[in-house]
Design a protein around this motif. Structure first.
Motif, mmCIF file in Angstrom:
data_model
loop_
_atom_site.group_PDB
_atom_site.id
_atom_site.type_symbol
_atom_site.label_atom_id
_atom_site.label_comp_id
_atom_site.label_asym_id
_atom_site.label_seq_id
_atom_site.Cartn_x
_atom_site.Cartn_y
_atom_site.Cartn_z
ATOM 1 N N GLY A 50 14.144 40.180 0.091
ATOM 2 C CA GLY A 50 13.871 39.176 1.118
ATOM 3 C C GLY A 50 13.639 37.814 0.492
ATOM 4 O O GLY A 50 13.394 37.700 -0.709
ATOM 5 N N TYR A 51 13.698 36.769 1.345
ATOM 6 C CA TYR A 51 13.379 35.427 0.853
ATOM 7 C C TYR A 51 11.883 35.376 0.554
ATOM 8 O O TYR A 51 11.081 35.992 1.239
ATOM 9 C CB TYR A 51 13.692 34.359 1.902
ATOM 10 N N THR A 65 27.164 26.760 -1.744
ATOM 11 C CA THR A 65 26.048 26.420 -0.845
ATOM 12 C C THR A 65 24.820 27.257 -1.197
ATOM 13 O O THR A 65 24.903 28.211 -1.966
ATOM 14 C CB THR A 65 26.421 26.698 0.629
ATOM 15 N N ASN A 66 23.685 26.888 -0.607
ATOM 16 C CA ASN A 66 22.440 27.624 -0.867
ATOM 17 C C ASN A 66 22.291 28.771 0.136
ATOM 18 O O ASN A 66 21.465 28.727 1.039
ATOM 19 C CB ASN A 66 21.250 26.663 -0.787
ATOM 20 N N HIS A 67 23.140 29.798 -0.024
ATOM 21 C CA HIS A 67 23.102 30.990 0.824
ATOM 22 C C HIS A 67 23.222 32.222 -0.086
ATOM 23 O O HIS A 67 23.880 32.154 -1.128
ATOM 24 C CB HIS A 67 24.295 31.020 1.790
ATOM 25 N N PRO A 68 22.649 33.369 0.320
ATOM 26 C CA PRO A 68 22.877 34.599 -0.436
ATOM 27 C C PRO A 68 24.371 34.877 -0.626
ATOM 28 O O PRO A 68 24.811 35.309 -1.699
ATOM 29 C CB PRO A 68 22.227 35.675 0.446
ATOM 30 N N LEU A 69 25.137 34.607 0.415
ATOM 31 C CA LEU A 69 26.579 34.860 0.355
ATOM 32 C C LEU A 69 27.232 34.113 -0.810
ATOM 33 O O LEU A 69 28.116 34.650 -1.495
ATOM 34 C CB LEU A 69 27.219 34.432 1.682
ATOM 35 N N ALA A 70 26.791 32.879 -1.056
ATOM 36 C CA ALA A 70 27.356 32.100 -2.166
ATOM 37 C C ALA A 70 27.030 32.764 -3.499
ATOM 38 O O ALA A 70 27.868 32.792 -4.424
ATOM 39 C CB ALA A 70 26.811 30.668 -2.134
ATOM 40 N N HIS A 80 13.088 28.372 4.021
ATOM 41 C CA HIS A 80 13.899 29.253 3.189
ATOM 42 C C HIS A 80 14.779 28.458 2.223
ATOM 43 O O HIS A 80 15.968 28.301 2.438
ATOM 44 C CB HIS A 80 14.774 30.134 4.076
ATOM 45 N N THR A 81 14.165 27.990 1.176
ATOM 46 C CA THR A 81 14.912 27.203 0.185
ATOM 47 C C THR A 81 15.404 28.078 -0.976
ATOM 48 O O THR A 81 16.033 27.577 -1.893
ATOM 49 C CB THR A 81 14.010 26.088 -0.386
ATOM 50 N N ASP A 82 15.109 29.383 -0.928
ATOM 51 C CA ASP A 82 15.471 30.283 -2.040
ATOM 52 C C ASP A 82 16.519 31.315 -1.617
ATOM 53 O O ASP A 82 16.546 32.420 -2.148
ATOM 54 C CB ASP A 82 14.227 31.007 -2.572
ATOM 55 N N MET A 83 17.362 30.959 -0.692
ATOM 56 C CA MET A 83 18.329 31.934 -0.182
ATOM 57 C C MET A 83 19.329 32.355 -1.261
ATOM 58 O O MET A 83 19.608 33.537 -1.433
ATOM 59 C CB MET A 83 19.049 31.373 1.043
ATOM 60 N N TYR A 84 19.859 31.382 -2.000
ATOM 61 C CA TYR A 84 20.792 31.722 -3.085
ATOM 62 C C TYR A 84 20.075 32.604 -4.115
ATOM 63 O O TYR A 84 20.613 33.622 -4.571
ATOM 64 C CB TYR A 84 21.321 30.456 -3.748
ATOM 65 N N ALA A 85 18.852 32.224 -4.466
ATOM 66 C CA ALA A 85 18.095 32.980 -5.481
ATOM 67 C C ALA A 85 17.869 34.425 -5.050
ATOM 68 O O ALA A 85 17.971 35.356 -5.858
ATOM 69 C CB ALA A 85 16.761 32.284 -5.749
ATOM 70 N N ALA A 86 17.568 34.617 -3.758
ATOM 71 C CA ALA A 86 17.350 35.980 -3.256
ATOM 72 C C ALA A 86 18.632 36.805 -3.370
ATOM 73 O O ALA A 86 18.599 37.983 -3.736
ATOM 74 C CB ALA A 86 16.869 35.939 -1.805
ATOM 75 N N GLY A 87 19.762 36.170 -3.068
ATOM 76 C CA GLY A 87 21.049 36.858 -3.186
ATOM 77 C C GLY A 87 21.383 37.174 -4.627
ATOM 78 O O GLY A 87 21.860 38.270 -4.954
ATOM 79 N N GLU A 88 21.112 36.210 -5.506
ATOM 80 C CA GLU A 88 21.425 36.426 -6.920
ATOM 81 C C GLU A 88 20.578 37.579 -7.484
ATOM 82 O O GLU A 88 21.076 38.427 -8.233
ATOM 83 C CB GLU A 88 21.165 35.143 -7.715
ATOM 84 N N GLN A 89 19.303 37.623 -7.099
ATOM 85 C CA GLN A 89 18.413 38.668 -7.616
ATOM 86 C C GLN A 89 18.904 40.063 -7.225
ATOM 87 O O GLN A 89 19.037 40.959 -8.074
ATOM 88 C CB GLN A 89 16.993 38.455 -7.071
ATOM 89 N N ILE A 90 19.216 40.258 -5.949
ATOM 90 C CA ILE A 90 19.613 41.599 -5.521
ATOM 91 C C ILE A 90 21.046 41.917 -5.963
ATOM 92 O O ILE A 90 21.392 43.068 -6.255
ATOM 93 C CB ILE A 90 19.436 41.768 -3.986
ATOM 94 N N VAL A 113 24.475 18.861 4.765
ATOM 95 C CA VAL A 113 23.062 18.950 4.402
ATOM 96 C C VAL A 113 22.883 18.642 2.915
ATOM 97 O O VAL A 113 23.555 19.219 2.061
ATOM 98 C CB VAL A 113 22.517 20.360 4.708
ATOM 99 N N ARG A 114 21.968 17.710 2.617
ATOM 100 C CA ARG A 114 21.660 17.386 1.216
ATOM 101 C C ARG A 114 20.233 17.787 0.870
ATOM 102 O O ARG A 114 19.818 17.700 -0.275
ATOM 103 C CB ARG A 114 21.862 15.891 0.953
ATOM 104 N N GLY A 115 19.454 18.207 1.841
ATOM 105 C CA GLY A 115 18.101 18.685 1.587
ATOM 106 C C GLY A 115 18.132 20.069 0.950
ATOM 107 O O GLY A 115 19.201 20.634 0.735
ATOM 108 N N PRO A 116 16.941 20.642 0.667
ATOM 109 C CA PRO A 116 16.878 21.880 -0.115
ATOM 110 C C PRO A 116 17.184 23.166 0.651
ATOM 111 O O PRO A 116 17.306 24.208 0.040
ATOM 112 C CB PRO A 116 15.429 21.899 -0.613
ATOM 113 N N MET A 117 17.304 23.112 1.980
ATOM 114 C CA MET A 117 17.638 24.329 2.733
ATOM 115 C C MET A 117 19.036 24.184 3.320
ATOM 116 O O MET A 117 19.366 23.151 3.866
ATOM 117 C CB MET A 117 16.615 24.560 3.852
ATOM 118 N N TYR A 118 19.875 25.233 3.181
ATOM 119 C CA TYR A 118 21.272 25.184 3.631
ATOM 120 C C TYR A 118 22.062 24.103 2.877
ATOM 121 O O TYR A 118 23.053 23.585 3.383
ATOM 122 C CB TYR A 118 21.395 24.911 5.132
#
Ligand SMILES: [Zn+2]
Length: 499
Positions: free
Chosen positions: A155-156, A43-48, A161-171, A387-392
Motif C-alpha cells: 500500500g501507499y 509518471t508518478n504511478h505504480p503502473l509506471a 499519495h506522493t509515493d505511488m511510484y515507490a509503492a509499485g517499485e517496492q512490490i 501536473v508538476r506537483g509531487p502527486m500524479y
C-alpha cells in the motif's frame, strides 16, 4: 518473460449521487493497449514503476487497460464488466510469467461490493499459479478475497499519495525476486472494527504518521518484505469497510502474523484519534477572518471531490460571502451550465448566475441549493494542464471548459468536470497565482497538501454540507459489519481478526 500489467482504480463513495459510468473513466483517464504505455511511462504511478521493472527485466508487457475515475457513486455494472473483461480476456488469451496490477481497493460495483476482490478471484480461477503483485491505495478496504487471490500486496505509505511510484517499485522488485526463486512471499492480513475517517489519516499528522513509520521500521526487520496499514475508506457502506493491515514475509506466515498484530494493536489503541472533531461553520469562518498571514487554506472537506463530493455544494461559499471575507480564491465549483453561460458572455462581461447546487444529495437528505450571484467573467480556459506537483507528477489532467468568476471578495474557478484541487495547476492554468491570495478555499481534505502545503500558512477545516461529511450522524450505514467504532461504542477489538 511476459508480464500482464494493468490499472483499474476507483474510490467508490456509496453515499455519492454522482453516477460512475464508463464516460467518467474516460473523462479522467481510460487507456487501452499501447496507449497505456504512452500515457503512464515516466509518471508518478505504480503502473509506471511496473513498466520500468519489466523493461529492466527484458520482459514483454501486455497492457490491456489503465483506467481511473474521480471518486463518485457506485460503479455501474457495464463499466465494471468492461474494465475487468479487458484484464480477464488478456489473461485468458496469453501465457504470462507474472501479473502486476495498480488497483485502488475501494471500488464498489453494482452487485459486487468488493470490486478488486471480484477481479482477483476470477484472475486466480484462470491462472491458479500465476504470481500476482498488487498495489493498493491507503484508502483501500481489504478483504479475504483480495488477499487469498494475490501473491504480494503493498500500500501507499503517504497521504497525500506522493509515493505511488515507490509503492509499485517496492512490490514489483519483490515479485522479480520471487520469480528468480530468491524469496517466497507469505502474506498475513487482518482488520479491526474501526471506521477511521480520512480527514484523520494525513501522514504529516498523528496517528497515521506513527502507523506508517511502524510499517517502515517493520520492513527493516529480517524476513519482512512489505508492511502496509490501510486506513480504509469510510464513505463506503459495505461489510468490509475499515482499517486493515497486510504484511508480506519471506516464507514465514508466523513472522507476518506477528507484525500484523503489532500494527493492528497500535491502530486500535489510538482509535479515538482517527475520528474528526467538529466545529460549527460560522465559528470557524469567524476565526479565519481574524487571521492575517496568508495564504490561509480553508477546506470545504464535506464536499471533497477526491472522496466523491459533488463539488457544487455552496454552503461554505455562502458563509464566506455572508461574513465578508476578501481576497479568496476558490477551487472549484462544478457547474458546466454556468461555464457555458460565461463562455457565451465572454471575458469582462458582468453576469448573474445561479451558481452550483445542481446536484441533490438524497443520502444526507439535502437538496442542491444554487447561489444567485452577480459578478464578472475574468478568464476562460480549456482546463488542461500537466501536473508538476509531487502527486500524479507528469500526468495530463483536465477540468473541461473552465471559467474564473469574480464575485464579492471571491474568485471562483468554475469547472465542467469534477476535480480535487491538489495541484497548483488548478489555479495557475487559469491565471491565478495562489501565493498572492489571502485565502484559498479548496474542496479537498488532505491531498491539497501535495501541491499547496509549501505555501499554506494555516489550514482550517470548515464543516459544510456534502456527501463526504465527517458527521456520521448524517449517514445511514446499513451494510457495514457491526459493531464498528465509532458507530458503536467499543472498547476491545474482537479476535481473531484474520478469519
Ligand atoms: Zn487515497
Amino acid at each position: 518473460m511476459r508480464f500482464l500489467v494493468a490499472m483499474m482504480k476507483h474510490e467508490t463513495n456509496t453515499f455519492s449521487p454522482i453516477p460512475t459510468d464508463l464516460k467518467r473513466f474516460r473523462d479522467w483517464g481510460l487507456h487501452e493497449d499501447e496507449a497505456v504505455v504512452r500515457a503512464y511511462r515516466g509518471t508518478n504511478h505504480p503502473l509506471a514503476a511496473f513498466l520500468d521493472l519489466a523493461a529492466e527485466a527484458g520482459a514483454d508487457v501486455v497492457t490491456p487497460v489503465a483506467a481511473e475515475a474521480m471518486p463518485s457513486g457506485i460503479v455501474q455494472r457495464g463499466a465494471y464488466d468492461y474494465l475487468t473483461r479487458r484484464i480477464l480476456d488478456a489473461l485468458a488469451n496469453g501465457a504470462y510469467d507474472a501479473a502486476l496490477l495498480d488497483l485502488h481497493g475501494a471500488m464498489v460495483a453494482e452487485g459486487e461490493p468488493d470490486g478488486e476482490g471480484g477481479l482477483l478471484e476470477r484472475m486466480r480461477a484462470i491462472a491458479p499459479t500465476l504470481p500476482i503483485a498488487v498495489t493498493f491505495d491507503m484508502h483501500g478496504n481489504m478483504s479475504d478475497r483480495i488477499v487469498a487471490n494475490t501473491t504480494a500486496i503493498n500500500g501507499y505509505k503517504s497521504y497525500p499519495h506522493t509515493d505511488m511510484y515507490a509503492a509499485g517499485e517496492q512490490i514489483g522488485r519483490l515479485l522479480m525476486r520471487t520469480l528468480k526463486g530468491e524469496i517466497d512471499p507469505a502474506m498475513s492480513w487482518g482488520n479491526v472494527p474501526l471506521l477511521a475517517q480520512t480527514l484523520r489519516m494525513g501522514t504529516a499528522d498523528e496517528p497515521m504518521r506513527t502507523m506508517q513509520q511502524m510499517c517502515r521500521d517493520a520492513e527493516r526487520e529480517p524476513g519482512i518484505l512489505a508492511a502496509s496499514v490501510f486506513g480504509g475508506f469510510p464513505m463506503a457502506d459495505i461489510e468490509i469497510a475499515g482499517l486493515s493491515a497486510i504484511v508480506v514475509a519471506d516464507r514465514s506466515r508466523e513472522k507476518a502474523d506477528a507484525v500484523r498484530d503489532r500494527l493492528l494493536d497500535a491502530a486500535w489503541a489510538r482509535k479515538d484519534d482517527f475520528i474528526y472533531q467538529h466545529e460549527p461553520l460560522g465559528q470557524a469562518v469567524a476565526r479565519a477572518k481574524t487571521m492575517t498571514d496568508g495564504p490561509i487554506v480553508l477546506l470545504d472537506h464535506a464536499d471533497n471531490v477526491g472522496s466523491g463530493g459533488t463539488s457544487d455544494s455552496m454552503a461554505v461559499i455562502a458563509e464566506l460571502l455572508r461574513q465578508g471575507l476578501d481576497d479568496v480564491a476558490v477551487a472549484a465549483v462544478w457547474d458546466p451550465e454556468a461555464v457555458k453561460t460565461m463562455m457565451a458572455a465572454g471575458v469582462g462581461a458582468d453576469v448573474t448566475l445561479d451558481l452550483g447546487g445542481k446536484t441533490d444529495m438524497p443520502s444526507i437528505g439535502a437538496k442542491g441549493q444554487p447561489l444567485r450571484l452577480t459578478g464578472r467573467v475574468r478568464r476562460l480556459s480549456d482546463g488542461q494542464w500537466i501536473v508538476r506537483g509531487p502527486m500524479y507528477t507528469g500526468s495530463r489532467v483536465t477540468t473541461g471548459p473552465t471559467a474564473l468568476f469574480e464575485t464579492g471578495g471571491l474568485s471562483i474557478v468554475v469547472t465542467s468536470l469534477h476535480h480535487e484541487p491538489w495541484d497548483l495547476g488548478i489555479f495557475t492554468s487559469i491565471g491565478v497565482d495562489p501565493a498572492h491570495c489571502r485565502y484559498l478555499l479548496l474542496k479537498s481534505r488532505i491531498h491539497y497538501r501535495a501541491g499547496f502545503a509549501p505555501l499554506a500558512k494555516a489550514p482550517l477545516t470548515l464543516d459544510g454540507v456534502g456527501v463526504t461529511t465527517s458527521d456520521n450522524d448524517l449517514l445511514s450505514f446499513r451494510n457495514v459489519r457491526r459493531p464498528i467504532f465509532p458507530l458503536d461504542p467499543m472498547q476491545r477489538a474482537p479476535r481473531p481478526r484474520n478469519p
